[in-house]
Design a protein around this motif. Structure first.
Motif, mmCIF file in Angstrom:
data_model
loop_
_atom_site.group_PDB
_atom_site.id
_atom_site.type_symbol
_atom_site.label_atom_id
_atom_site.label_comp_id
_atom_site.label_asym_id
_atom_site.label_seq_id
_atom_site.Cartn_x
_atom_site.Cartn_y
_atom_site.Cartn_z
ATOM 1 N N GLY A 82 14.287 -6.161 65.889
ATOM 2 C CA GLY A 82 13.240 -5.637 65.022
ATOM 3 C C GLY A 82 13.068 -6.540 63.825
ATOM 4 O O GLY A 82 14.050 -6.957 63.213
ATOM 5 N N ILE A 83 11.828 -6.843 63.493
ATOM 6 C CA ILE A 83 11.532 -7.739 62.373
ATOM 7 C C ILE A 83 10.733 -6.973 61.330
ATOM 8 O O ILE A 83 9.667 -6.423 61.616
ATOM 9 C CB ILE A 83 10.765 -8.980 62.856
ATOM 10 C CG1 ILE A 83 11.638 -9.725 63.874
ATOM 11 C CG2 ILE A 83 10.376 -9.866 61.681
ATOM 12 C CD1 ILE A 83 10.923 -10.740 64.697
ATOM 13 N N GLY A 89 4.287 -4.624 50.915
ATOM 14 C CA GLY A 89 5.463 -3.760 50.836
ATOM 15 C C GLY A 89 6.228 -3.920 52.133
ATOM 16 O O GLY A 89 5.766 -4.572 53.067
ATOM 17 N N LEU A 90 7.390 -3.338 52.209
ATOM 18 C CA LEU A 90 8.173 -3.470 53.438
ATOM 19 C C LEU A 90 7.391 -2.884 54.615
ATOM 20 O O LEU A 90 6.813 -1.802 54.513
ATOM 21 C CB LEU A 90 9.524 -2.767 53.293
ATOM 22 C CG LEU A 90 10.532 -3.469 52.381
ATOM 23 C CD1 LEU A 90 11.787 -2.617 52.229
ATOM 24 C CD2 LEU A 90 10.890 -4.846 52.909
ATOM 25 N N HIS A 91 7.378 -3.623 55.708
ATOM 26 C CA HIS A 91 6.588 -3.235 56.880
ATOM 27 C C HIS A 91 7.343 -3.629 58.144
ATOM 28 O O HIS A 91 7.794 -4.769 58.276
ATOM 29 C CB HIS A 91 5.235 -3.964 56.833
ATOM 30 C CG HIS A 91 4.390 -3.780 58.043
ATOM 31 N ND1 HIS A 91 3.667 -2.644 58.266
ATOM 32 C CD2 HIS A 91 4.169 -4.579 59.112
ATOM 33 C CE1 HIS A 91 3.015 -2.766 59.414
ATOM 34 N NE2 HIS A 91 3.315 -3.932 59.956
ATOM 35 N N PHE A 92 7.510 -2.688 59.065
ATOM 36 C CA PHE A 92 8.132 -2.991 60.354
ATOM 37 C C PHE A 92 7.078 -3.728 61.159
ATOM 38 O O PHE A 92 6.112 -3.137 61.627
ATOM 39 C CB PHE A 92 8.570 -1.698 61.059
ATOM 40 C CG PHE A 92 9.774 -1.879 61.926
ATOM 41 C CD1 PHE A 92 9.668 -2.477 63.171
ATOM 42 C CD2 PHE A 92 11.023 -1.472 61.502
ATOM 43 C CE1 PHE A 92 10.778 -2.650 63.971
ATOM 44 C CE2 PHE A 92 12.144 -1.630 62.290
ATOM 45 C CZ PHE A 92 12.015 -2.233 63.540
ATOM 46 N N VAL A 134 2.972 -1.776 64.815
ATOM 47 C CA VAL A 134 4.135 -2.607 65.150
ATOM 48 C C VAL A 134 3.810 -3.351 66.444
ATOM 49 O O VAL A 134 3.448 -2.732 67.445
ATOM 50 C CB VAL A 134 5.411 -1.744 65.351
ATOM 51 C CG1 VAL A 134 6.599 -2.615 65.737
ATOM 52 C CG2 VAL A 134 5.723 -0.930 64.102
ATOM 53 N N ARG A 135 3.917 -4.670 66.409
ATOM 54 C CA ARG A 135 3.718 -5.464 67.627
ATOM 55 C C ARG A 135 4.975 -5.366 68.488
ATOM 56 O O ARG A 135 6.081 -5.451 67.972
ATOM 57 C CB ARG A 135 3.468 -6.934 67.290
ATOM 58 C CG ARG A 135 2.151 -7.152 66.559
ATOM 59 C CD ARG A 135 1.928 -8.605 66.204
ATOM 60 N NE ARG A 135 2.931 -9.011 65.200
ATOM 61 C CZ ARG A 135 3.501 -10.207 65.146
ATOM 62 N NH1 ARG A 135 3.224 -11.126 66.045
ATOM 63 N NH2 ARG A 135 4.378 -10.494 64.209
ATOM 64 N N ILE A 136 4.783 -5.184 69.785
ATOM 65 C CA ILE A 136 5.911 -5.108 70.701
ATOM 66 C C ILE A 136 5.740 -6.178 71.767
ATOM 67 O O ILE A 136 4.692 -6.262 72.408
ATOM 68 C CB ILE A 136 6.039 -3.715 71.346
ATOM 69 C CG1 ILE A 136 6.256 -2.664 70.246
ATOM 70 C CG2 ILE A 136 7.170 -3.693 72.365
ATOM 71 C CD1 ILE A 136 6.331 -1.241 70.731
#
Length: 154
Positions: A82-83, A89-92, A134-136
């Motif tokens: 996970g990046i 701001g903080l973002h997964f 979120v890109r997977i």
């Protein structure tokens, strides 16, 4: 419409360096911000929990999809990354799943196998919940049990 309900109880004390606790039927753990983000590093954190949810959902869905497609396999394993970025701001930002599928025999139709691998990501309910945010990515590996004497049945 059939509904399924899941419950969590939790508590938190402090700020960025605080700590808390979450409990569900299957999880009972301390939580805090990861030390890489200047947190206390106690127990787990939301980033690991989201990655665990995405990874376990994908792994289970992949097993189900392989069964539906009648693709014979011994077991599968996964490593996921996970990046998190500071984009607004903080973002997964992204998750990379690296499933290893231990097949019972050589694949005769690799396109059917690859289709099942990518369809499982589309079917995973947790991935659906984060889609668009979120890109997977999926980076699969195939092994036959016979060619991997070190493999161990799950």
């Amino acid at each position: 419409m059939e509904r399924f309900t899941f419950n969590l109880k939790g508590n938190w004390k402090g700020s960025w360096d605080g700590q808390g606790h979450v409990k569900t039927k299957g999880i009972d753990t301390d939580i805090s911000v990861d030390p890489s983000m200047k947190g206390a590093g106690i127990g787990t954190n939301p980033d690991e929990l989201l990655l665990s949810a995405l990874s376990s959902c994908y792994m289970i869905t992949l097993g189900i999809r392989l069964g539906k497609e009648e693709i014979s396999f011994d077991h599968l394993s996964i490593e996921s990354e996970g990046i998190v970025t500071k984009k607004g701001g903080l973002h997964f930002d992204k998750v990379i799943h690296r499933p290893v599928i231990f097949l019972d025999r050589e694949v005769t139709d690799e396109s059917k196998l690859r289709s099942a691998i990518y369809q499982a990501e589309q079917d995973c309910m947790v991935a659906k919940a984060v889609r668009g945010n979120v890109r997977i990515e999926i980076a699969p590996v195939f092994k036959t049990v016979e060619t991997d004497p070190g493999s161990k049945k799950a």
